[in-house]
Design a protein around this motif. Structure first.
Motif: not given
Length: 550
Positions: A162, A177, A423, A431, A435
């Motif tokens: 996140l 990421t 993501m 979100r 996750s």
């Protein structure tokens, strides 16, 4: 708070569009950076701070490789009475059980406390777990230590993705990421080197030292958290708009309050979050209320299962069993192969983390699945032949080793693309839940394989590989027909793929359009969202005024 001094040197303003479209995308507002990112102090500080989230993956990778290495240490196997099958599965899954429990609460923790403080708290839990694991005097205490370590890593895995997705500079988001996939094998390499280095120690410190070192990374991580800004999306959701604006100005606008990128991001994020609040999109039942959200949910579950049930757990946790199945029994040789595999993993992950923007998420996933399928098929055939010939043909064993390395390359080609995609798929309000769901599915699949793998490997050997060959073929077909591309889109623009009038998703398969058309569709969707949000505000103001007049 004083405004930061604009960092304008070497930054060219965005250029006007030439394709006739009046709508504007995130891509159109990006300034041209004429220097390397580390030559901009704000980007250097931002990316250094975000490394605290990447270190979470070092710890995770360290754990898998450490358990692999411990199985090759006589000091460990003798101390715990040569664990096999279900007992070995329990020692492996102690970590997964802790992970599973903490993941259930991770979404609430991230929504309540943001992104930074959960990183601190989970790091502390992890340190406590490593102390228990290192001091273990029996089977139960060792499993308890792994359980506590798993609890810390569970929250880390959710919140780190996140933070990386929501705070990183737009053009860095996909790569940074994806870099989680580099840090996992880096942690695994460190563990492999440590267990190899302690191999000749005759005391129990031969396995206690690797266990203890697992707690070193969270200490560094906690220190780096305080260099990291809070997610501007979370701040806006908490009605802390000025703080969010300052974060974006400092780290995305290079200190320029008039930056087109900052203005676009503020408008886009605010509109998206406000619209989600109006539609009450923060509730769990929202996953089932719209076609777009349900499609997102199915993708998250599918991609989570694929991540764990592609055969990678065999290499990560049970490499010793795989090597024994092809006639390799020497402890030093097994430890050296483990070290070599981790070096290879770091190299391939480093190379593939920067390809996400070049290939796109969908294409990279397809290529990785095809690579793993071919490698596993040859691996299975060679294993069968090696057993049939009584492991006398060393060439067949060498071929299996080669295919393990090829398979690992394919697996590491998959990871950066899927972590980035996971993501990007969900809306902001879902979100953290997304996750959590992705991590939860991975852990459920991991617990399953954690018990099944050692039992199946002992009882049916190479025949078990056929299961993974079939699964990989099935995964390729599903990805080809149902996984969309999100390349060059902001987190908010991705919603157009699922929720707009021209949504690309369909249970008959995803729509096939060009990149520019896909981004234009997203821009029109965001423009409509901004207007709808403004209209809703006006209606609320008028309603309040009417009430006051009465």
């Amino acid at each position: 708070m004083s405004e930061p001094k604009p960092q304008t040197e070497g930054i060219a303003k965005p250029v006007a569009r030439e394709d006739g479209e009046n709508t504007q995308t995130l891509h159109d507002t990006l300034p041209k950076l004429d220097k390397y990112w580390w030559q901009y102090p704000s980007l250097l500080k931002l990316n250094l701070g975000l490394s605290c989230a990447l270190l979470a993956w070092v710890t995770n990778g360290f754990d898998g490789s450490m358990l692999n290495g411990l199985q090759g240490l006589p000091q460990w196997t003798n101390y715990f009475d040569n664990p096999e099958e279900a007992r070995l599965g329990t020692m492996s899954n102690g970590f997964a059980y802790g992970n599973l429990i903490s993941i259930v609460f991770s979404s609430w923790i991230c929504e309540k406390w943001g992104r930074r403080w959960p990183l601190v708290g989970s790091g502390v839990v992890l340190i406590i777990g490593t102390i228990i694991q290192t001091a273990a005097t029996n089977f139960v205490m060792f499993v308890l230590g792994r359980f506590v370590v798993g609890m810390g890593v569970g929250v880390l895995g959710v919140v780190s993705l996140l933070l990386l997705a929501e705070v990183s500079y737009p053009t860095h988001r996909a790569i940074i990421t994806a870099m989680t996939s580099i840090f996992w094998p880096f942690g695994a390499l460190v563990a492999a080197l440590v267990t190899y280095g302690t191999f000749k120690m005759e005391s129990t410190w031969g396995w206690r030292i690797p266990s203890l070192l697992q707690g070193a990374f969270p200490i560094v991580q906690i220190a780096l958290v305080f260099m990291t800004p809070e997610s501007p999306r979370w701040l806006i959701d908490q009605n802390r708009h000025e703080e969010a604006e300052q974060v974006l100005i400092k780290y995305h606008g290079f200190g320029d309050p008039a930056s087109p990128l900052v203005q676009y991001e503020l408008a886009e994020i605010s509109a998206a979050i406000e619209m989600e609040k109006i539609n009450k999109s923060t509730e769990w039942k929202q996953w089932f209320k719209t076609r777009g959200n349900f499609y997102r949910l199915c993708l998250l579950i599918f991609l989570g299962f694929v991540r764990q049930l592609q055969g990678n757990a065999l290499v990560s946790y049970y490499l010793v069993l795989v090597l024994k199945s092809i006639g390799i029994h020497s402890a030093p040789n097994m430890l050296l192969i483990n070290v070599g595999l981790q070096v290879w993993s770091v190299i391939t992950c480093g190379a593939f983390s920067v390809t996400v923007e070049k290939f796109g998420r969908r294409n990279q996933i397809l290529l990785s699945l095809a690579t793993m399928f071919i490698a596993f098929l040859i691996w299975t055939i060679c294993s069968a032949k090696a057993e049939e010939q009584g492991f006398k043909n060393k060439g067949l064993s060498a071929a299996v080793l080669l295919m393990i390395f090829v398979f690992q390359a394919g697996s590491h080609f998959y990871s950066p693309a899927v972590y980035t995609l996971v993501m990007e798929i969900p809306q902001y309000s879902l979100r953290s839940k997304a996750s959590m769901i992705f991590s939860l599915v991975q852990n459920l699949a991991g617990i399953f394989s954690g018990y099944v793998n050692p039992i199946a490997m002992k009882r049916i050997g190479w025949k078990y590989y056929i299961v993974y060959v079939v699964l990989l073929a099935f995964d390729f077909v599903v990805v080809y027909f149902y996984v969309p591309e999100t390349k060059n889109m902001s987190l908010e623009e991705v919603a157009a793929i699922f929720d707009s009038d021209n949504a690309l998703i369909s249970w008959r398969g995803i729509g096939r359009i060009g990149d520019r058309e896909r981004m234009n569709n997203a821009a029109r969707y965001m423009e409509g969202s901004v207007k709808a949000t403004a209209s809703k505000r006006e209606e609320e103001i008028i309603e309040v005024e009417n009430v006051d007049q009465k």
